[in-house]
Structures are given as C-alpha cells and as structure tokens.
Scaffold this active site. Sequence first.
Site, short mmCIF file in Angstrom:
data_model
loop_
_atom_site.label_atom_id
_atom_site.label_comp_id
_atom_site.label_asym_id
_atom_site.label_seq_id
_atom_site.Cartn_x
_atom_site.Cartn_y
_atom_site.Cartn_z
N LYS A 52 -10.25 20.34 32.06
CA LYS A 52 -9.91 21.42 31.13
C LYS A 52 -8.42 21.72 31.20
O LYS A 52 -7.74 21.80 30.18
CB LYS A 52 -10.71 22.67 31.52
CG LYS A 52 -10.47 23.86 30.64
CD LYS A 52 -11.14 25.11 31.16
CE LYS A 52 -12.60 24.89 31.48
NZ LYS A 52 -13.31 26.16 31.72
N THR A 82 -9.79 33.72 26.19
CA THR A 82 -10.89 32.74 26.20
C THR A 82 -11.72 32.89 24.92
O THR A 82 -12.05 31.89 24.26
CB THR A 82 -11.77 32.91 27.45
OG1 THR A 82 -10.92 32.93 28.59
CG2 THR A 82 -12.77 31.79 27.59
N SER A 139 -3.44 31.76 30.98
CA SER A 139 -3.03 31.97 32.37
C SER A 139 -1.78 31.15 32.66
O SER A 139 -0.86 31.60 33.35
CB SER A 139 -4.14 31.55 33.33
OG SER A 139 -5.10 32.57 33.46
N LYS A 152 -11.32 26.24 41.98
CA LYS A 152 -12.22 27.35 41.67
C LYS A 152 -12.58 28.04 42.98
O LYS A 152 -12.56 27.40 44.04
CB LYS A 152 -13.50 26.83 41.00
CG LYS A 152 -14.28 27.88 40.24
CD LYS A 152 -13.72 28.12 38.85
CE LYS A 152 -14.38 29.30 38.17
NZ LYS A 152 -13.95 29.44 36.78
N ASP A 164 -13.12 35.41 36.67
CA ASP A 164 -14.26 34.67 36.13
C ASP A 164 -15.40 35.70 36.14
O ASP A 164 -15.14 36.91 36.18
CB ASP A 164 -14.58 33.43 36.99
CG ASP A 164 -15.60 32.51 36.34
OD1 ASP A 164 -15.26 31.84 35.36
OD2 ASP A 164 -16.77 32.48 36.79
P1 NDP Z 1 -18.17 38.52 32.86
O1 NDP Z 1 -18.51 38.82 34.26
O2 NDP Z 1 -17.15 39.36 32.16
O3 NDP Z 1 -19.48 38.52 31.96
C1 NDP Z 1 -20.55 37.67 32.23
C2 NDP Z 1 -21.67 37.98 31.25
O4 NDP Z 1 -22.66 36.99 31.37
C3 NDP Z 1 -22.33 39.31 31.55
O5 NDP Z 1 -22.78 39.87 30.35
C4 NDP Z 1 -23.50 38.89 32.44
O6 NDP Z 1 -24.59 39.80 32.44
C5 NDP Z 1 -23.89 37.60 31.79
N1 NDP Z 1 -24.59 36.75 32.76
C6 NDP Z 1 -24.16 36.37 33.98
N2 NDP Z 1 -25.10 35.63 34.59
C7 NDP Z 1 -26.12 35.55 33.72
C8 NDP Z 1 -27.39 34.92 33.75
N3 NDP Z 1 -27.78 34.24 34.83
N4 NDP Z 1 -28.18 35.03 32.65
C9 NDP Z 1 -27.77 35.71 31.57
N5 NDP Z 1 -26.60 36.36 31.49
C10 NDP Z 1 -25.79 36.26 32.55
O7 NDP Z 1 -17.73 36.97 32.85
P2 NDP Z 1 -16.87 36.18 31.78
O8 NDP Z 1 -17.15 36.69 30.42
O9 NDP Z 1 -15.48 36.13 32.27
O10 NDP Z 1 -17.45 34.70 31.95
C11 NDP Z 1 -18.55 34.21 31.18
C12 NDP Z 1 -18.55 32.71 31.20
O11 NDP Z 1 -17.32 32.21 30.66
C13 NDP Z 1 -18.66 32.04 32.60
O12 NDP Z 1 -19.36 30.84 32.49
C14 NDP Z 1 -17.21 31.76 32.93
O13 NDP Z 1 -17.09 30.73 33.91
C15 NDP Z 1 -16.69 31.33 31.58
N6 NDP Z 1 -15.25 31.40 31.41
C16 NDP Z 1 -14.57 32.55 31.59
C17 NDP Z 1 -13.21 32.60 31.39
C18 NDP Z 1 -12.45 33.87 31.45
O14 NDP Z 1 -11.27 33.85 31.08
N7 NDP Z 1 -13.02 34.99 31.85
C19 NDP Z 1 -12.44 31.37 31.09
C20 NDP Z 1 -13.27 30.21 30.83
C21 NDP Z 1 -14.62 30.23 31.03
P3 NDP Z 1 -24.89 40.72 33.74
O15 NDP Z 1 -23.92 41.84 33.66
O16 NDP Z 1 -26.30 41.13 33.57
O17 NDP Z 1 -24.69 39.85 34.96
#
Ligand code: NDP
Length: 443
Positions: A112, A207, A375, A124, A164
């Site tokens: 990536k 993102t 970033s 990571k 993350d």
């Molecule tokens: P957040 O912690 O802000 O949000 C995560 C969201 O996903 C929450 O709504 C959470 O719900 C939900 N979630 C987590 N685990 C599960 C699960 N097992 N089943 C269903 N829902 C789930 O994280 P981000 O938005 O930052 O990250 C989301 C995804 O994006 C990840 O895969 C991350 O690696 C990826 N990502 C993030 C980046 C970033 O800049 N933040 C960059 C690139 C990729 P709940 O509150 O109930 O846990």
Amino acid sequence: MTGQETLKKILEKNPGEPEFHQAVTEVYESLQPVFDKHPEYAEAKIFERIAEPERVIMFRVPWVNDKGEIQINRGFRVQFNSALGPYKGGIRFHKSVNLSTLKFLGFEQIFKNSLTGLMMGGGKGGSDFDPHGKTDMEVMRFCQSFMNELYRHVGPDTDVPAGDIGVGAREVGYLFGQYKKLTNSFTGVLTGKGLGWGGSLARKEATGFGLLYFVEEMLKTRNDSMKDKIVVSSGSGNVSIYASEKCVQLGAKVVAMNDSAGYVYDKDGVDLKAVRQIKEVERGRIKEYLKDHPKAEYHEGSAGIWNVKCDIALPNATQNEIDGKSAQTLVDNGVVAVGEGANMPSTPDAVKVFLENNILFGPAKAANAGGVATSGLEMSQNSQRLSWSFYEVDSKLKQIMQNIHKSALDASEKYSTKGNLVDGANIAGFLKVAGAMMEQGLV
Ligand code: NDP
C-alpha cells in the site's frame, strides 16, 4: 523450488496465523506473471524476504485501572519492510489483536505504501487492549505504558506509527505526549496528531475521502459516477464516517452503517452529524441513532448490513466482514462497485464472487491508501515545519488516489486481466519494493 512449494514453506513457517496466510497467499498468487517475466526475483528470493518481517517487537504493557487494579496487556510492533523508507503503519487497539492480525496488516502495508509513491516502508502495531468502556484516564495510562516500551523502537526517520481501529486523535495525543517526555524531543514521530501541534489538515478525512476518489476513478472507466447512487458503508468509525461524508458531497445517499453489534438502516439517508455525535463525541453505540431518528430501523448483528440493497458497497469496518454469501447477496441486489475502506474486509470467496461477476472492485491496499498517503504528507509538513491548507492536502490526496488507480489498472493490463485491480495493485506495489530491495543488496 516451484512456486507452490515456496508459498507452502512460508505458510508452514508461520503456523496459527490465518489472516497472515490469507494476505500472503493473495499477493503471491497475483505475482505469478511477474515471476515468469522476472526470474531474477525468484533467484534473489525477494518474495521470501518480503514475507519475513525485518523485526517483530512484542512487549508487556502493565497499567492500573480506575479501581486501582493492575492490568496486563500485550503490545506489538511489526517492522516489516524498510526498503522504501521508515516503517509506517497504524496502531490498533482491539481485543482481537494478535500477531497474525498485525502481520497481515503490516504485510499489506508494504505494498500500500509503495503504491502511494511516497517514501514509506511498511509496519503495523497494536495491543489487545479494548478501549470500549474505558475512561479517558484509563486510556491515558494505558497509552503511556505502551509508549514506555515503544519509544525505543520508533522515531521520525525510523518508524512513524499512526492510528487505526481504536486509536484516534485522543490516543495519538497521549502516545505523543509520552514519547516527547521520554525522549525530550518534539518530532514528527506519529501522524494523526492534533492540528495545533503538527497534525495535517485533511488527515482525519483522508482514508474515507481517498476511498471515494478511488471509487470515482473506477466508475469513470464505465462512464458512471457517484451521483444518485445508494451506498452501504459498514463501520461507524473514522473511515466510514468520512467516506460517507464524501459520498453525500458527490450526490450519493448512504442508507446503512453499523458497528460490531448491529446496523442502522435509514432510507432517507443516514444523518452523519448524528453518527459523529454518537461515535466521536459520546463514544456510544450506533443503536442510539434511533433515539432521534425514530423512522430508521436498527437490526442486531453487524453482518446483516450486506442484505441492504445498494449500488455501492463500502466495507469500512474490519477484516473478513464480507464472506462469499454476503458478496453473492450484494451481486444479486445489483451492486455496481465495491470499495474496500477497511483492510482485507472481503474473504477470498467474496473477492472471487465480485471478480467473476465483473463488479468494479477496489482492493484495500489501493482503495484505502489515502490515509497513509496523507500521513506521508503530514511527515513532509513536519520536516518543513509548515502547515498546508486543507485544499492543498486534499488536492494532493486526490491526485495520489488517481495515480494509484492508474498504476493498478496499467499493471493489470500488462500482467493480468485489464481491470483486475487485485492483481494490478499487488503487482504495482510489489515491483517498486522488489526493485529497491535488489538495489540495496542482501540486508
Ligand atoms: P475505528 O476504530 O474508528 O472504527 C472501527 C469501526 O468498525 C467501528 O464502528 C467498529 O465498531 C467497527 N468494527 C470493529 N470491529 C468490528 C467487527 N469485528 N465487526 C463489525 N464491526 C466492527 O477504526 P477505523 O475507521 O480507523 O478503521 C476501520 C478499518 O479501516 C480498519 O480495517 C482499518 O485497518 C482500516 N483503515 C483505517 C485507516 C485510518 O486512517 N483510520 C487507514 C486505512 C485503513 P465497534 O465500535 O462496535 O467496535
């Protein structure tokens, strides 16, 4: 050794790591045409070297909760590959975190980061700490203890972590504060910092916004756009919220979002201001959306969200959230494009369903690269001790996402099937890393 034997050996060497196996297998399979054209890579064992992290750090994180009880968590940093620059990749705090999760994420991050065109290696980190229900003081004490070990291994030219799942502005602030105290230096050691002390405008949105810039590029190849599209965006965290915001800006309607407990369906379009209030301010559950939106529906079980009919599906929550069956439901319901905001949210079966049905499919390592790209832009601003405007950062982000789409599309045409962006992204990302590793010798 044949290709299959090489892969088998790598998998056997890393037992009990299913997510890591999944990520390595997908990339390895995409790269077969490259290995055919470039036998020098096999000879130099480039793939075997990439699949072995340069360094894995695992450590104890002791802290005290508000009741005065001692808690022990496990911390990790996987420094996977530094051929293109300092290790770069987020920190995840979630109860499910283990070495397999972080190795899959770190491995994906190598390609990536390469795709962004910026000079960043892949890494990571994280912990099995569960931030849900913890007070600010508990989160602060945990972050400080985590940094008490991590500070030895990171630095602005060595390894630059970011957020993350479970790590947002609050956690980055506490981690940065402790790093500064321990090293007596104010440097750009983390990204996603507060805007008043070195953070970049548009990083929070990057993102999600970047994902939509990528989806727009995919749609353009079929003379289509986001206008009037119905969207399902899973998750309700950083990525999902800002991806949804960009959807609305582009004239689409987001009708469903979820968290790990269940999903909300609002046929009039999800009220994003309300979601931000619940998730970012109150740190509550998506279910609470119904309090002020009685016409919306709430359904227990997060996976049910993929039964909602939509044109565009954006899996923005977590790994393996769309399986083959959910993918088939999306296809049967007429989905046009799938953009992966989360990392590896589609299982191999799901990816197969999307590709076989000629759905526009944006794989995570290309489609969600906007976060780490911004970033990288934050690192540039820190080095220059300057702050760019929102417009400047957002324009650069858009350009980077368009370039990533073009690189992946071109590589798919040259080595695989035109439009297979899974292969295209894996190949384009790999070639740059492999080239750098060849030139840097056996290190
Ligand atoms: P957040 O912690 O802000 O949000 C995560 C969201 O996903 C929450 O709504 C959470 O719900 C939900 N979630 C987590 N685990 C599960 C699960 N097992 N089943 C269903 N829902 C789930 O994280 P981000 O938005 O930052 O990250 C989301 C995804 O994006 C990840 O895969 C991350 O690696 C990826 N990502 C993030 C980046 C970033 O800049 N933040 C960059 C690139 C990729 P709940 O509150 O109930 O846990």
